[in-house]
Enzyme design. Structure first.
Site, PDB file in Angstrom:
ATOM      1  N   GLU A  89       0.841  -1.211   0.000  1.00  0.00           N
ATOM      2  CA  GLU A  89       0.000   0.000   0.000  1.00  0.00           C
ATOM      3  C   GLU A  89       0.871   1.254   0.000  1.00  0.00           C
ATOM      4  O   GLU A  89       0.601   2.222   0.703  1.00  0.00           O
ATOM      5  CB  GLU A  89      -0.932   0.005   1.228  1.00  0.00           C
ATOM      6  CG  GLU A  89      -1.864  -1.191   1.330  1.00  0.00           C
ATOM      7  CD  GLU A  89      -3.026  -1.174   0.337  1.00  0.00           C
ATOM      8  OE1 GLU A  89      -3.070  -0.263  -0.525  1.00  0.00           O
ATOM      9  OE2 GLU A  89      -3.857  -2.081   0.402  1.00  0.00           O
ATOM     10  N   GLN A  91       1.210   3.656  -1.906  1.00  0.00           N
ATOM     11  CA  GLN A  91       0.604   4.930  -2.337  1.00  0.00           C
ATOM     12  C   GLN A  91       0.134   5.782  -1.164  1.00  0.00           C
ATOM     13  O   GLN A  91      -0.017   6.991  -1.305  1.00  0.00           O
ATOM     14  CB  GLN A  91      -0.567   4.673  -3.302  1.00  0.00           C
ATOM     15  CG  GLN A  91      -1.900   4.247  -2.669  1.00  0.00           C
ATOM     16  CD  GLN A  91      -1.946   2.775  -2.277  1.00  0.00           C
ATOM     17  OE1 GLN A  91      -1.056   2.006  -2.631  1.00  0.00           O
ATOM     18  NE2 GLN A  91      -2.982   2.362  -1.558  1.00  0.00           N
TER      19      GLN A  91
END
Ligand code: ADP
Ligand code: ZN
Length: 191
Positions: A89, A91
Protein backbone atom coordinates in the site's frame (compact mmCIF):
# COMPACT_ATOMS: atom_id res chain seq x y z
CA UNK A 1 13.74 -11.45 -14.59
CA UNK A 2 17.11 -9.73 -15.00
CA UNK A 3 20.27 -10.70 -13.18
CA UNK A 4 22.32 -7.95 -11.61
CA UNK A 5 25.97 -8.21 -10.63
CA UNK A 6 25.36 -6.02 -7.61
CA UNK A 7 22.47 -6.21 -5.14
CA UNK A 8 20.10 -3.31 -4.59
CA UNK A 9 17.22 -2.15 -6.77
CA UNK A 10 13.54 -1.17 -6.67
CA UNK A 11 10.67 -3.32 -7.92
CA UNK A 12 7.20 -1.79 -8.17
CA UNK A 13 4.05 -3.91 -8.45
CA UNK A 14 1.13 -1.64 -9.36
CA UNK A 15 -2.42 -1.77 -10.71
CA UNK A 16 -6.05 -1.30 -9.63
CA UNK A 17 -7.70 -2.83 -6.57
CA UNK A 18 -8.19 -6.62 -6.92
CA UNK A 19 -5.45 -6.82 -9.58
CA UNK A 20 -3.41 -9.18 -7.38
CA UNK A 21 -0.75 -6.76 -6.09
CA UNK A 22 -0.77 -8.16 -2.56
CA UNK A 23 -0.84 -11.72 -3.92
CA UNK A 24 2.25 -11.00 -6.05
CA UNK A 25 4.01 -9.20 -3.17
CA UNK A 26 3.34 -12.17 -0.87
CA UNK A 27 4.64 -14.57 -3.57
CA UNK A 28 7.92 -12.61 -3.85
CA UNK A 29 8.28 -12.42 -0.04
CA UNK A 30 7.77 -16.19 0.31
CA UNK A 31 10.33 -16.96 -2.43
CA UNK A 32 12.92 -14.69 -0.81
CA UNK A 33 12.34 -16.47 2.50
CA UNK A 34 12.76 -19.90 0.85
CA UNK A 35 16.13 -18.60 -0.37
CA UNK A 36 16.99 -17.87 3.31
CA UNK A 37 17.02 -14.12 2.74
CA UNK A 38 16.23 -11.74 5.62
CA UNK A 39 12.96 -10.00 4.72
CA UNK A 40 11.29 -7.06 6.50
CA UNK A 41 7.74 -6.11 5.55
CA UNK A 42 6.18 -2.67 6.17
CA UNK A 43 2.82 -1.07 5.52
CA UNK A 44 1.31 2.33 6.31
CA UNK A 45 -0.75 2.56 9.52
CA UNK A 46 -3.63 4.13 7.57
CA UNK A 47 -4.69 0.91 5.88
CA UNK A 48 -6.82 -1.18 8.20
CA UNK A 49 -8.96 -2.83 5.53
CA UNK A 50 -8.10 -6.29 6.83
CA UNK A 51 -5.25 -6.05 9.27
CA UNK A 52 -2.84 -3.55 10.76
CA UNK A 53 -0.02 -6.06 11.06
CA UNK A 54 -0.14 -8.13 7.90
CA UNK A 55 -0.11 -7.90 4.13
CA UNK A 56 -3.39 -9.59 3.30
CA UNK A 57 -4.59 -10.51 -0.17
CA UNK A 58 -8.26 -10.56 -1.15
CA UNK A 59 -7.81 -14.32 -1.56
CA UNK A 60 -6.89 -14.68 2.12
CA UNK A 61 -3.09 -15.22 1.87
CA UNK A 62 -1.04 -13.17 4.28
CA UNK A 63 2.42 -12.22 5.57
CA UNK A 64 3.25 -10.37 8.77
CA UNK A 65 3.99 -6.64 8.37
CA UNK A 66 5.13 -3.79 10.64
CA UNK A 67 2.75 -0.82 10.57
CA UNK A 68 4.51 2.54 9.97
CA UNK A 69 3.30 6.15 10.41
CA UNK A 70 5.92 8.08 8.41
CA UNK A 71 8.18 6.86 5.62
CA UNK A 72 11.30 8.00 7.53
CA UNK A 73 10.60 5.41 10.26
CA UNK A 74 11.44 2.67 7.77
CA UNK A 75 15.12 3.72 7.56
CA UNK A 76 15.40 3.45 11.35
CA UNK A 77 13.74 0.02 11.43
CA UNK A 78 15.71 -1.71 8.67
CA UNK A 79 18.33 -4.01 10.23
CA UNK A 80 21.95 -4.34 9.06
CA UNK A 81 21.49 -7.91 7.84
CA UNK A 82 18.24 -7.33 5.92
CA UNK A 83 18.33 -8.41 2.27
CA UNK A 84 14.79 -7.56 1.17
CA UNK A 85 12.40 -4.76 2.18
CA UNK A 86 8.77 -5.20 1.07
CA UNK A 87 6.32 -2.29 1.32
CA UNK A 88 2.57 -2.76 0.74
CA UNK A 89 0.00 0.00 0.00
CA UNK A 90 2.93 2.28 -0.80
CA UNK A 91 0.60 4.93 -2.34
CA UNK A 92 -0.59 5.91 1.18
CA UNK A 93 2.88 6.98 2.33
CA UNK A 94 4.14 10.58 2.26
CA UNK A 95 6.33 11.60 -0.71
CA UNK A 96 9.45 10.86 1.39
CA UNK A 97 8.91 7.17 0.63
CA UNK A 98 10.58 7.64 -2.78
CA UNK A 99 13.85 8.80 -1.17
CA UNK A 100 13.60 6.01 1.42
CA UNK A 101 13.34 3.36 -1.35
CA UNK A 102 16.24 4.94 -3.23
CA UNK A 103 18.44 5.00 -0.14
CA UNK A 104 17.71 1.35 0.67
CA UNK A 105 18.36 0.25 -2.93
CA UNK A 106 21.64 2.22 -2.99
CA UNK A 107 22.62 0.42 0.23
CA UNK A 108 22.26 -2.93 -1.56
CA UNK A 109 18.74 -3.90 -0.50
CA UNK A 110 16.13 -5.38 -2.84
CA UNK A 111 13.11 -3.10 -2.35
CA UNK A 112 9.74 -4.51 -3.44
CA UNK A 113 6.81 -2.06 -3.35
CA UNK A 114 3.16 -2.74 -4.13
CA UNK A 115 0.53 -0.04 -4.55
CA UNK A 116 -2.25 1.62 -6.48
CA UNK A 117 -1.02 3.58 -9.49
CA UNK A 118 -4.35 5.47 -9.79
CA UNK A 119 -6.87 6.80 -7.26
CA UNK A 120 -10.67 6.34 -7.58
CA UNK A 121 -10.77 9.37 -9.90
CA UNK A 122 -8.33 7.69 -12.27
CA UNK A 123 -5.51 10.10 -11.36
CA UNK A 124 -1.94 9.24 -10.32
CA UNK A 125 -1.87 8.31 -6.63
CA UNK A 126 0.55 10.15 -4.28
CA UNK A 127 4.16 8.96 -4.69
CA UNK A 128 3.22 6.26 -7.26
CA UNK A 129 4.27 8.17 -10.41
CA UNK A 130 7.74 8.83 -8.99
CA UNK A 131 8.19 5.22 -7.93
CA UNK A 132 7.11 4.08 -11.39
CA UNK A 133 9.79 6.27 -12.88
CA UNK A 134 12.56 5.32 -10.44
CA UNK A 135 11.97 1.55 -10.19
CA UNK A 136 14.24 -0.79 -12.17
CA UNK A 137 11.41 -3.31 -12.55
CA UNK A 138 7.73 -2.44 -12.93
CA UNK A 139 4.91 -4.98 -12.97
CA UNK A 140 1.54 -3.52 -13.91
CA UNK A 141 -1.30 -5.93 -13.08
CA UNK A 142 -4.94 -5.91 -14.17
CA UNK A 143 -8.07 -7.17 -12.44
CA UNK A 144 -11.22 -8.19 -14.34
CA UNK A 145 -13.77 -5.46 -15.07
CA UNK A 146 -16.94 -6.44 -13.20
CA UNK A 147 -19.07 -4.70 -15.85
CA UNK A 148 -17.69 -6.06 -19.14
CA UNK A 149 -14.94 -8.60 -18.45
CA UNK A 150 -12.15 -6.49 -19.97
CA UNK A 151 -8.82 -6.25 -18.14
CA UNK A 152 -9.50 -3.66 -15.41
CA UNK A 153 -7.05 -0.81 -14.84
CA UNK A 154 -9.26 1.46 -12.72
CA UNK A 155 -10.79 1.35 -9.23
CA UNK A 156 -14.47 2.34 -9.12
CA UNK A 157 -15.57 3.95 -5.87
CA UNK A 158 -19.26 3.43 -5.05
CA UNK A 159 -21.10 5.33 -2.32
CA UNK A 160 -24.47 3.84 -1.38
CA UNK A 161 -24.22 1.88 -4.66
CA UNK A 162 -23.66 4.93 -6.91
CA UNK A 163 -20.40 6.13 -8.56
CA UNK A 164 -18.58 8.55 -6.26
CA UNK A 165 -18.27 12.13 -7.52
CA UNK A 166 -14.89 13.64 -8.31
CA UNK A 167 -15.00 15.96 -5.26
CA UNK A 168 -16.55 13.54 -2.77
CA UNK A 169 -14.48 13.51 0.44
CA UNK A 170 -12.22 10.55 1.03
CA UNK A 171 -14.09 9.71 4.24
CA UNK A 172 -17.92 9.82 4.13
CA UNK A 173 -19.41 9.33 7.59
CA UNK A 174 -22.51 7.13 7.66
CA UNK A 175 -22.37 6.17 3.96
CA UNK A 176 -21.79 2.64 2.75
CA UNK A 177 -18.75 2.60 0.54
CA UNK A 178 -17.26 -0.08 -1.67
CA UNK A 179 -14.83 -0.47 -4.53
CA UNK A 180 -14.95 -2.42 -7.80
CA UNK A 181 -12.42 -3.19 -10.50
CA UNK A 182 -13.37 -1.62 -13.84
CA UNK A 183 -11.82 -0.95 -17.23
CA UNK A 184 -11.27 2.52 -18.69
CA UNK A 185 -14.62 2.44 -20.51
CA UNK A 186 -16.76 1.32 -17.57
CA UNK A 187 -15.05 3.56 -14.98
CA UNK A 188 -17.42 6.39 -13.96
CA UNK A 189 -16.45 9.61 -12.18
CA UNK A 190 -19.31 12.16 -12.31
CA UNK A 191 -18.04 15.74 -11.93
P1 ADP B 1 -4.80 -6.12 -4.72
O1 ADP B 1 -3.72 -6.17 -3.69
O2 ADP B 1 -4.32 -5.67 -6.07
O3 ADP B 1 -6.04 -5.37 -4.27
P2 ADP B 1 -5.25 -8.86 -4.00
O4 ADP B 1 -3.97 -9.63 -4.18
O5 ADP B 1 -5.60 -8.44 -2.60
O6 ADP B 1 -5.27 -7.62 -4.99
O7 ADP B 1 -6.50 -9.72 -4.52
C1 ADP B 1 -6.52 -10.37 -5.76
C2 ADP B 1 -7.68 -11.38 -5.68
O8 ADP B 1 -8.91 -10.66 -5.65
C3 ADP B 1 -7.83 -12.28 -6.89
O9 ADP B 1 -6.99 -13.40 -6.84
C4 ADP B 1 -9.30 -12.70 -6.78
O10 ADP B 1 -9.41 -13.80 -5.90
C5 ADP B 1 -9.96 -11.52 -6.08
N1 ADP B 1 -10.85 -10.69 -6.92
C6 ADP B 1 -11.99 -10.10 -6.49
N2 ADP B 1 -12.57 -9.37 -7.47
C7 ADP B 1 -11.78 -9.46 -8.56
C8 ADP B 1 -11.81 -8.91 -9.90
N3 ADP B 1 -12.82 -8.11 -10.31
N4 ADP B 1 -10.81 -9.23 -10.74
C9 ADP B 1 -9.81 -10.04 -10.33
N5 ADP B 1 -9.73 -10.59 -9.11
C10 ADP B 1 -10.68 -10.31 -8.21
ZN1 ZN C 1 -15.41 -2.66 -18.59
Amino acid sequence: MFFYKREGWIEYICGSMFSGKSEELIRRIKRAKYAKQKVQVFKPMIDNRYSEVAVVSHNGNQEEAEPIHYSSEILKKVKDDTDVVAIDEVQFFDMGIVQVCEELANRGIRVICAGLDLDFRGEPFGPSPLLLAKAELVTKLQAICVKCGNPATRTQRLIDGKPAHYHDPVIMVGASERYEARCRHCHEVPG
